[in-house]
Scaffold this active site. Structure first.
Site, mmCIF file in Angstrom:
data_model
loop_
_atom_site.group_PDB
_atom_site.id
_atom_site.type_symbol
_atom_site.label_atom_id
_atom_site.label_comp_id
_atom_site.label_asym_id
_atom_site.label_seq_id
_atom_site.Cartn_x
_atom_site.Cartn_y
_atom_site.Cartn_z
ATOM 1 N N THR A 98 10.253 -8.059 -12.178
ATOM 2 C CA THR A 98 9.519 -9.311 -12.394
ATOM 3 C C THR A 98 8.410 -9.436 -11.359
ATOM 4 O OG1 THR A 98 11.482 -10.307 -13.301
ATOM 5 C CG2 THR A 98 9.785 -11.828 -12.569
ATOM 6 N N CYS A 147 5.268 4.456 21.435
ATOM 7 C CA CYS A 147 6.414 4.870 22.231
ATOM 8 C C CYS A 147 7.459 5.526 21.340
ATOM 9 C CB CYS A 147 7.006 3.647 22.919
ATOM 10 S SG CYS A 147 8.047 4.090 24.282
ATOM 11 N N ASN A 201 -7.409 4.134 9.326
ATOM 12 C CA ASN A 201 -6.943 2.867 9.880
ATOM 13 C C ASN A 201 -7.103 2.787 11.394
ATOM 14 O OD1 ASN A 201 -4.821 4.870 9.136
ATOM 15 N ND2 ASN A 201 -3.584 3.657 10.549
ATOM 16 N N GLY A 207 0.819 -1.205 0.000
ATOM 17 C CA GLY A 207 0.000 0.000 0.000
ATOM 18 C C GLY A 207 0.856 1.260 0.000
ATOM 19 N N GLY A 222 -2.646 -5.995 -0.107
ATOM 20 C CA GLY A 222 -3.077 -7.385 0.043
ATOM 21 C C GLY A 222 -3.260 -7.826 1.482
ATOM 22 N N GLN A 247 -7.636 0.455 3.849
ATOM 23 C CA GLN A 247 -8.503 -0.131 4.884
ATOM 24 C C GLN A 247 -9.922 -0.355 4.384
ATOM 25 O OE1 GLN A 247 -7.576 -1.446 7.642
ATOM 26 N NE2 GLN A 247 -5.526 -0.600 7.909
HETATM 27 N N1 PLP Z 1 -2.630 3.148 4.219
HETATM 28 C C1 PLP Z 1 -3.358 2.745 5.256
HETATM 29 C C2 PLP Z 1 -4.651 3.444 5.563
HETATM 30 C C3 PLP Z 1 -2.924 1.689 6.055
HETATM 31 O O1 PLP Z 1 -3.649 1.301 7.111
HETATM 32 C C4 PLP Z 1 -1.693 1.058 5.735
HETATM 33 C C5 PLP Z 1 -1.168 -0.027 6.581
HETATM 34 O O2 PLP Z 1 -1.416 -0.073 7.770
HETATM 35 C C6 PLP Z 1 -0.989 1.514 4.610
HETATM 36 C C7 PLP Z 1 -1.478 2.553 3.876
HETATM 37 C C8 PLP Z 1 0.304 0.881 4.203
HETATM 38 O O3 PLP Z 1 0.086 -0.371 3.607
HETATM 39 P P1 PLP Z 1 1.303 -1.414 3.480
HETATM 40 O O4 PLP Z 1 1.525 -1.971 4.858
HETATM 41 O O5 PLP Z 1 0.830 -2.439 2.515
HETATM 42 O O6 PLP Z 1 2.461 -0.646 2.972
#
Ligand code: PLP
Length: 395
Positions: free
Chosen positions: A236, A324, A150, A71, A199, A178
């Site tokens: 790849t 922390c 998130n 992501g 994923g 999310q």
């Molecule tokens: N964006 C959001 C809202 C997320 O919650 C996260 C992961 O916690 C990410 C992006 C990043 O995704 P990835 O862990 O696949 O890099």
């Protein structure tokens, strides 16, 4: 000891069906999907199938799906592409509560001389749409707003925000990491130009992501190399993970209703029972405008990390809203942006459920958590019987 996993926004279990679909591609079917021979070609065909499965989850065309490594890469690729295809524009609009994948990029861009506007949210985590509209200027290259938060699960009105950007000729990206698989998404009816998925948030493995790029959107690759992904991302392909992600998206589409009924009702019951049995507890985020699986609850006058440790001893996995940093516990930027008071933000816990959770697991947490909070409060210098008395849950 059994594990009660209520931390699905951090990462989720790989579905057994996904694992099964992936296994042959770690073994006998190791061909390169770009090879001219049929040994590689059979893998190429499975990747095409996975692209169709991912596209179906979000109502996209398979040609609009680009596989990435996560992501974070998808988020970076979207915003950086928007900037490099419009070099005359130097402004980015985002929000105060984005995931570090966008927030960190925004900080980096501002250090490089770009102007970055972070739109504020109110106490319920709802985006200030008036502020947003005013922040769109002729110099704005791209807007990046998350679909679902998130930490709190609060949903942003990304369709409406995308429409406003489109009317001004501004590209709109949404981090739907999310939201993907948890709420319906239909890109056919949308003004969104780019969208990120990951994923491992939807029962596929870690290390595979998706960037949706609407047909006709100019795109400049982040990873330059071979011709893979139609020249939009060199390297790849991560074949087994792509194939697993395809199956995960198909499962998510099939389970969407269950996510929004059974999972939602488990979340609602968990929330209602904890609030009923633990005084001075409160939900963070607009209750009616959230992901079906997420709840973020503050237990005043207790340290979130201490709650996590005591739950961990019972096999319960969740997350706290403080991290922390340099020896001191800092409440999360999301709760701070919402103006959650310090004593509340420190004792916040995020529970995020999935289709693999059961009513019995919810019963267990509802029974075990109130005495944990009560015990911790008796140890807190801030908690006095005048402030409140902890009750224990029945059953
Ligand atoms: N964006 C959001 C809202 C997320 O919650 C996260 C992961 O916690 C990410 C992006 C990043 O995704 P990835 O862990 O696949 O890099």
């Amino acid at each position: 000891m059994r594990t009660i996993y209520l931390d699905n926004n951090a990462t989720s279990k790989v579905a057994p069906e996904v694992l099964e679909a992936m296994m042959p591609y770690f073994g006998d079917l190791y061909g390169n999907p770009s090879s001219a021979h049929s040994f590689g070609g059979q893998v190429g065909r499975k990747i095409r199938e996975a692209r169709e499965q991912v596209a179906a989850l979000i109502g996209a065309d398979p040609g609009e799906i680009l596989f990435t490594s996560c992501g974070t890469e998808s988020d970076n690729a979207a915003v950086l592409s928007a900037l490099s295809t419009q070099e005359d524009k130097r402004h980015v609009v985002t929000s105060r509560v984005e995931h570090p994948a966008i927030k960190g990029l925004g900080l980096h861009l501002s250090q490089k001389g770009f102007r970055v506007t972070e739109v504020p949210v109110n106490g319920d985590g709802i985006l200030d749409m008036g502020f947003y509209e005013k922040s769109l200027t002729p110099d704005t290259a791209v807007v990046s707003l998350m679909w679902a938060n998130n930490e709190t699960g609060v949903l942003f009105p990304v369709e409406e925000a995308a429409e406003m950007a489109k009317q001004r000729g501004i590209l709109f990206h949404t981090d739907a990491v999310q939201a993907g698989g948890k709420i319906p998404i239909d890109m056919k009816k949308s003004a969104i130009s780019m969208l990120s998925l990951s994923g491992h948030k939807l029962h596929a493995p870690k290390g595979i992501g998706v960037l949706y790029v609407r047909k006709g959107t100019r795109f400049s690759p982040l990873i330059i190399g071979g011709h893979q992904e139609k020249g939009r991302r060199g390297g790849t392909e991560n074949t087994a993970s792509i194939i697993g992600l395809g199956v995960a998206c198909e499962l998510a589409l099939r389970r969407m209703e269950e996510e929004n009924t059974r999972v939602k009702s488990m979340r609602d019951r968990l929330e209602a029972e904890l609030l009923a049995h633990i005084p001075k507890s409160k939900i963070n985020g607009a209750p009616s405008n959230r992901l079906p699986n997420t709840t973020n609850i503050s237990f005043e006058f207790v340290e979130g990390e201490a709650i996590l440790l005591m739950m961990d001893e019972l096999g319960i996995c969740a997350s706290s809203g403080s991290a922390c940093t340099s020896g001191s516990l800092q409440p999360s930027h999301v709760l701070r942006a919402m103006g959650v008071p310090f004593t509340m933000a420190h004792g916040s816990i995020r529970f995020s459920l999935s289709v693999y959770n059961t009513d019995e697991e919810v019963d267990f947490v509802v029974r075990e958590l109130p005495p944990i909070i009560e015990k911790l409060r008796t140890m807190s210098p801030f908690w006095t019987p005048e402030v409140g008395v902890c009750a224990t849950a029945a059953g």
